[in-house]
Every structure is written in structure tokens, then in C-alpha cells.
Design an enzyme around this catalytic site. Structure first.
Site, PDB file in Angstrom:
ATOM      1  N   ASP A   1      37.114  13.968   2.152  1.00  0.00           N
ATOM      2  CA  ASP A   1      36.839  15.412   2.370  1.00  0.00           C
ATOM      3  C   ASP A   1      37.860  16.194   1.054  1.00  0.00           C
ATOM      4  O   ASP A   1      38.499  15.622   0.466  1.00  0.00           O
ATOM      5  CB  ASP A   1      37.736  15.962   3.419  1.00  0.00           C
ATOM      6  CG  ASP A   1      37.547  17.376   3.963  1.00  0.00           C
ATOM      7  OD1 ASP A   1      36.678  18.024   3.901  1.00  0.00           O
ATOM      8  OD2 ASP A   1      38.920  18.112   3.822  1.00  0.00           O
TER       9      ASP A   1
ATOM     10  N   GLU B   1      32.970  14.330  -0.869  1.00  0.00           N
ATOM     11  CA  GLU B   1      32.358  15.718  -0.566  1.00  0.00           C
ATOM     12  C   GLU B   1      33.237  16.570  -1.801  1.00  0.00           C
ATOM     13  O   GLU B   1      34.274  16.968  -1.734  1.00  0.00           O
ATOM     14  CB  GLU B   1      32.982  16.316   0.675  1.00  0.00           C
ATOM     15  CG  GLU B   1      32.475  17.709   1.145  1.00  0.00           C
ATOM     16  CD  GLU B   1      33.505  18.690   1.364  1.00  0.00           C
ATOM     17  OE1 GLU B   1      33.168  19.966   1.616  1.00  0.00           O
ATOM     18  OE2 GLU B   1      34.626  18.323   1.356  1.00  0.00           O
TER      19      GLU B   1
END
EC number: 2.4.1.18
Length: 737
Positions: free
Chosen positions: A418, A471
Site C-alpha cells: 500500500d 499500489e
């Protein structure tokens, strides 16, 4: 054996850095070499007695709760040893307790462990630090002296280099840490103690006399189980789970998933169906993902987090699974069931930042230990969290080992990392003047880059067959290039540009899409600059953005057709696939983490038909290597027609490594096009092998069957055919072998 008064005083207050040097048994020297002096700390005890195999030895109160006695040594005259013993304590209440002594045990963390950790190279850190249940054979039996039993206890260790003292507290000592002060192991900053009589299920914390000489309670950074929030203690855990996924793990080790089919069902475990546990999900979710044909499930973070509204992205227990849904072994069972069903498991992983909750990592020993000490780097202004100190070896070790923990100990098959962009840039989400450049004056976070390279390289080296996915929303070059070529080393990254352009285009009324045609074709300009995953994720169906169904213009039929065509276009486009839960239902409302997805919409046939189409599309996708075997190779894609903006239509070829070819025709207009001429690479018979417009999917049931491609150049191709392309539909065509 005398003890310096200062050491005795600090020990009696449980504030000494080396309590094992005072308490426990110590051999005499010189003419007293055949004796052992034993000290224990028992504040407020009425009497204390040492029990050995040879007899009972009443202790004398020496100082401030410290009791002492000298007993005969065991062993031989040449090699005397401390005798095995137990401690019997009588309290003023009349209660009598027989127990083992933590201070008679050698360190449970070895010199090599502390050396590797200090160097940032301990790849099995979870097997060393934290809380571990251990068993010892002892001639005096169990910890309470029961004959014939093993000593069962828990070894505790924690890294707190700036602490003046550390204690373990829990129900086992009435949360009074004076009974269980830890020792510091040399200059490693690691504190350790083995406490007999404590097993799995005990709650505990570390009580730390921090750098500011203030006592604070902290959860274990290496905890492998945590109380259900809002409670904040760690729990001693011992896995008894027996895995049944050997075939899956062997296949994983010998297969490169980057070259295979990858269609990911993204799930927020707490709101797929509210109230389910890991064990419940192991039945219901596994069956559902298998029914829908996805190759992988991706969980939004299931590491321990105190605030459910963070969706798991503010982690406090990196080595513990979310206790709201069950135990670590319950989670292992869930992963195991997915593997036995032939489905891979991806976990969202959050190494960029962590929350400021007082019980957790922040200011752990009174100093910025896990977080960067520079306030212009160590805090994230947008999220109100701390940023890890990626330049510190022990912190990098904590994180890299954590990635390995999920992949190895919990059998997770991939990590989706993330907020990578926030790690790469020092000025990410910071105003001018509120960030500090690197040593070269640039905005690149050099330490974070090195950490990411180390994490990706180590994950792939140690675990062949896994995936590490970024990401990352910027144009940083080489995210998926190997570290040996100067890249960051991820296997794949999310294609945020494709996602944004596609959703913007589909949000337009079909009559206006011709003016936005470049948005739907632009992704192929850079499609092979990285190895991409095409995500329609949770971020796109929340915070007022509406559901996938809600984004589509038109009436109900058009919205549903738009969802169907969106899925088919995504599955046909180069890159791996990801879709968030509820998209496959064309659910009405956007995602709400406090409610289940809109299962009620399945009371309507039209939504069941979309669900059926997604299942069939996944089966079709997996059966045709043309759609996945060359996702990252330009040889796997050719345009047939990219510029037919007037018809809102595009067509292209997908080509497999062994030559399988599919032609894909996508019509994003609100009208069906009959006699639509499609350029084709070969003549002879072609067959429509999949269409989103089938009546069983809620379409208008336009079909093309088998047809002949005729010779004659069209759009630089030697053959073409005229077909009917359904409104808001996608058709897949295949040539006869």
C-alpha cells in the site's frame, strides 16, 4: 555471593538492566565453590523457601523484598552447577504458592540472533522476538513442581534500546511488573526473560521505563495475537495448525504466476458479509470465489489494527491477524481452504506508516524508535500517522521479516504493498518548506527506495512463486524492473492511469464518448512500460464516488450492460485483473465498511445475470492463454481498429505464447452496429466464442455464430468480416484452427 548495594536496590525496584545478575542462582567462588547463592524478589511475602531435590532451604529477607539463601551446589567438585529448584512462597493471607524461578534460565535469544538483527539481516525475526511458548525437561517436573511433567513457559523478548528497564506484565502477576523484570542482552537493545508457568492464551504487555524515566505500557511489536479492540494487550499464542496445502505450496514453488491467469476478487473481510469469522469465511467466501471463478482473493489489510474505520490501513500489530475475526490458526485454516480450492491469497501490506496509538509502536522506548526522528520525515501530515525510519537497520529488518512472515508462516501467496508513492517521495502530501531533501538535494526518499528493493528482492529470493504488487500512482520509472537492473523489484503495479481514464470515459453518456475516445485507447501507449494490474478497487466505489453500477449512465438496462462491458473490456485488456467485491453483482450502492455488500440485489434477475456473466467470463479467461500468457509482452496485443470514435468502438487482437489468437470487439455506444466491418489477420472461419450480450446475462441476445473472413485489405489487415456488434457489448472471436 555479595551484591553491590546499588544493584540490589535497583533490582528490588525491578529497575535493573541485568536482574539475572542478582536474582536466581549463582555459584560461589574459592572455598565456597561447592555452594550456590539464590535470590528471589517477593515483596510482601511472609516467608520464602527454596525446594531442591535434596531438601528445603528457608530464605532470609535481605533487602526490600529480596530474599536470599545459600544451598549446596549440584554436579561434581570439578564442575559444580546450580541445583534445580522451585520457590515456595507463603503470603500474609496464608496462601502458599510453589513456582519455578524465571531467573534460573539462560537467555532464549542467542548471540547470532541479536547480531543478525543488529545488522538488519534476521529473516526469521518472528521466531526470535516476541512471545514463544517453550518446554523443558526438568528432574523436578513441571513449573509448579508436579512430578513427571515438563516445564512449560513463555520466552519474552523485545527491542527497546533506549529503555532503562523493561518488565513483562499480565494477569499472571496481577499486572505488577516487579516480579518479572527483563534483562538487556549486551548492547543489542533486546530485553529478554523466560517465565515458567505461562502458556498460550495469557495476555501481556511490556512495561517500559523509557528514555524519559517514565513507565509506559506497550503492546508487543512482535505480537502474534492481540486482544479484540478496544482492548490493547498482546496474547501469547502457539500454533497447533496442521497445513493441508502441500500440493498448492509445491506448485507455487515451481510456477511463475506472472505468466499465468490472474483475476483477483478484492475483499474487505469484515463487510463482505458482516459478522463472519475466519472459519465462516473459509466456507462461504471460499465457495463463492470458486463459484465466480476468480484465481485469487485479495484481502484489505488483516494485520491487527485498532480502528475499524481505517479499513485495516493503520496497523499496530504487524505480526498478528485481526482478532475481530478469530485466532491466527483460524486465519491459517482460511488460507488453507482457499489453497485446497485452487485459489491464491493476496494480502494488503502497509509498511509505509503506522498510527500514533499510545499502546503501540510510536515513541516505543520514549524515543522515535520505529519512526523517523526527523519531524519533516517522520510524520504523515495527511493521515496523522508516523512514517517508519527506513534508514534504521532494525526497523527495516522488522518490516522485511514481516513480509516474509506473511508469505512463509501464514502461506499467503502475494503482497500488495500500500501507498508506495508516499514512500518514494519526501515531499509526498507536504507543502513547500515542510519537507527535507535527501543528501543530494532531491525529493526521492533514498532510504525507502533501498528498503523496497530489499523487501522485494528478499521476498522473491526466499519464496519462488509469490507476487509482490505495488499500489503506486506516479510515473516513477522501473517500479517493476528487477533490482539487478536498477528497478524497485516489484512483480507488478496497479495501473491507476488505466483505471482513471476508463472510469472517466464510461461515466460519459454514450453520445458524448466519441469526444473522449482517446481516454479509452491511451492506456496502450504505456501498457508495457511496467507490469500492470488493472484495478477497479475499493477506492473507486466509496466516499461519494458511487458503485460501478452507479457510475454508468442511462436506464437500468444500460447501466447493467455498461457493467458487463466494463468487465469484459478489463478482462480483455493486457494486464492482470482486479475487481472489488460487489462489482460482480452490479450492486446499487457504494461500499460501506459498516454494512454488508448489497446481496439483496440478487433478488433481481438482472443482477444475478451479471453475476453469472462474471463467473463465465472468468472461466473463459482462464481457458484462453491469449488473454494472459503475454500480458507483459507487446507481442501479446495488436490493434485492429483504435480510431473508430464515431462508433465508440475499438477492436484488437490478444495473442498467446503458443499462437492462440482472439479478436475482441468492444462497442461502448448505446446502439448495436450491424454489418460492422472488423479487420482480421487471417481468412477462413471465425466463431464468436463469448459475448456479454447473451440473453442469459441480461443482454439483447445478438449473436454472430460462425462466419467467414473474406480476403481484401481493411485497416492494413488482409482479411475482414462483417458482424453485428451489440450495444454496450463486447464480443470475442476466434479463428478456426
Amino acid at each position: 555471593m555479595p551484591v553491590a548495594q546499588g544493584d540490589l536496590d535497583a533490582t528490588s525496584n525491578a529497575e535493573f538492566y541485568n536482574p539475572h545478575g542478582v536474582l536466581g542462582g549463582h555459584l560461589g567462588i574459592g572455598k565456597h565453590a561447592d555452594t550456590a547463592t539464590i535470590r528471589v524478589l517477593r515483596p510482601l511475602a511472609k516467608s520464602v523457601t527454596i525446594l531442591t531435590q535434596d531438601g528445603e532451604y528457608p530464605m532470609t529477607h535481605e533487602y526490600n523484598g529480596v530474599f536470599v539463601v545459600t544451598v549446596p551446589a549440584s554436579g561434581t567438585k570439578k564442575q559444580p552447577t546450580i541445583p534445580d529448584y522451585r520457590v515456595r512462597t507463603e503470603w500474609e493471607s496464608g496462601a502458599v504458592l510453589i513456582e519455578d524461578d524465571p531467573y534460573r534460565y539462560m537467555p532464549t535469544v542467542g548471540d547470532m540472533d541479536t547480531y543478525l538483527f543488529g545488522e538488519g539481516r534476521h529473516e526469521k525475526l518472528w521466531e526470535t522476538l516476541g512471545a514463544h511458548v517453550l518446554r523443558y525437561d526438568d528432574p523436578m517436573g513441571g513449573a509448579d513442581g508436579t512430578p513427571g511433567e515438563q516445564v512449560v513457559g513463555t520466552a519474552f523478548s523485545v527491542w527497546a534500546p533506549n529503555a532503562h528497564a523493561v518488565r513483562v506484565v499480565g494477569n499472571f502477576n496481577a499486572w505488577d511488573g516487579r516480579r518479572h523484570a527483563m534483562r538487556e542482552l549486551g548492547s543489542s537493545g533486546v530485553w529478554e526473560i523466560f517465565i515458567p508457568g505461562i502458556g498460550a492464551g495469557e495476555t501481556y504487555k511490556f512495561q517500559i521505563l523509557n528514555a524519559n524515566y517514565t513507565w509506559e505500557m506497550k503492546a508487543d511489536p512482535m505480537e502474534r495475537q492481540h486482544e479484540v479492540p478496544p482492548s490493547t494487550a498482546s496474547i501469547v499464542t502457539e500454533s497447533t495448525y496442521k497445513w493441508n496445502d502441500d500440493a498448492w505450496m509445491q506448485h507455487r514453488r515451481t510456477t511463475n504466476p506472472h505468466d499465468g491467469p490472474v483475476s483477483i476478487y478484492e475483499v474487505h473481510a469484515g463487510s463482505w458479509k458482516q459478522g463472519l469469522t475466519y472459519r465462516d469465511l473459509a466456507k462461504q467466501l471460499v465457495d463463492y470465489v470458486k463459484q465466480e471463478g476468480f484465481t485469487h482473493v485479495e484481502f484489505m489489510p488483516l494485520a491487527q489494527h485498532p480502528f475499524s474505520g481505517s479499513w485495516g490501513y493503520q496497523v499496530t500489530g504487524y505480526y498478528a491477524v485481526d482478532s475481530r475475526l478469530g485466532s491466527p490458526d483460524d486465519f491459517r485454516y482460511l488460507v488453507d481452504q482457499f489453497h485446497q480450492a485452487g485459489i491464491g491469497v493476496i494480502m494488503d501490506w502497509v509498511p509505509a506508516h503506522f498510527p500514533k496509538d499510545a499502546f503501540a509502536l510510536g515513541r516505543f522506548d520514549g524515543t522515535p524508535l520505529y519512526e523517523d526522528p526527523d519531524p519533516l520525515r517522520g510524520e504523515h501530515p495527511e493521515w496523522g500517522t508516523y512514517v517508519f525510519n527506513f534508514g534504521r537497520r532494525e526497523v527495516r529488518n522488522f518490516l522485511v521479516a514481516n513480509a516474509l512472515f506473511w508469505l512463509e508462516d501464514l502461506h499467503v501467496d502475494a503482497l500488495r504493498v500500500d501507498a508506495v508513492s508516499s514512500m518514494l517521495y519526501l515531499d509526498y502530501s507536504r507543502e513547500p518548506g515542510h519537507w527535507r531533501p535527501n543528501i543530494y538535494g532531491g525529493r526521492e526518499n533514498l532510504e525507502a527506495i533501498d528498503f523496497l528493493k530489499e523487501a522485494t528482492a528478499t521476498a522473491y529470493k526466499n519464496n519462488p512463486g509469490v507476487m509482490v504488487i505495488a499500489e503506486e500512482s506516479t510515473a516513477w520509472p522501473g517500479i517493476t524492473a528487477p533490482t539487478s537492473a536498477g528497478g524497485i523489484g516489484f512483480g507488478m503495479k496497479w495501473n491507476m492511469g488505466w483505471m482513471h481514464d476508463t472510469l472517466e470515459y464510461l461515466h460519459e453518456e454514450p453520445i458524448n464518448r466519441k469526444w473522449h475516445h482517446n481516454e479509452i485507447t491511451f492506456s496502450m501507449v504505456y501498457a508495457y512500460s511496467e507490469h500492470y494490474v488493472l484495478p477497479i478497487s475499493h477506492d473507486e466505489v466509496v466516499y461519494g464516488k458511487g458503485s460501478l453500477y452507479g457510475k454508468m449512465p442511462g436506464d437500468d438496462w444500460q447501466k447493467l450492460a455498461g457493467v458487463r462491458s466494463m468487465f469484459a473490456y478489463q478482462w480483455a485488456h493486457p494486464g492482470k485483473k482486479l475487481s472489488f467485491m460487489g462489482n460482480e453483482l452490479a450492486q446499487w450502492g457504494e461500499w460501506d465498511h459498516d454494512a454488508s455488500i448489497d446481496w439483496d440485489c440478487l433478488n433481481w434477475q438482472e443482477h444475478r445475470q451479471v453475476q453469472t456473466m462474471v463467473a463465465d467470463l472468468n472461466a473463459f479467461y482462464k481457458a484462453h492463454p491469449a488473454l494472459w500468457s503475454q500480458d507483459f509482452d507487446p507481442a501479446g496485443f495488436q490493434w485492429l481498429t483504435s480510431d473508430d470514435a464515431d462508433h465508440n468502438t475499438l477492436s484488437f487482437l490478444r495473442i498467446g505464447t503458443k499462437g492462440e489468437t482472439l479478436a475482441v470487439v468492444v462497442n461502448f455506444s448505446g446502439e448495436a452496429w450491424s454489418d460492422y466491418q472488423v479487420a482480421l489477420p487471417t481468412g477462413g472461419k471465425w466463431t464468436e466464442v463469448f459475448t456479454t450480450d447473451d440473453a442469459k446475462y441480461g443482454g439483447s441476445d445478438i449473436h454472430n455464430g460462425t462466419f467467414e473472413a473474406v480476403e481484401g485489405e481493411y485497416h492494413s489487415r488482409p482479411f475482414s468480416a462483417k458482424i453485428t456488434v451489440p450495444a454496450l457489448g463486447v464480443v470475442f472471436l476466434k479463428p478456426e484452427d
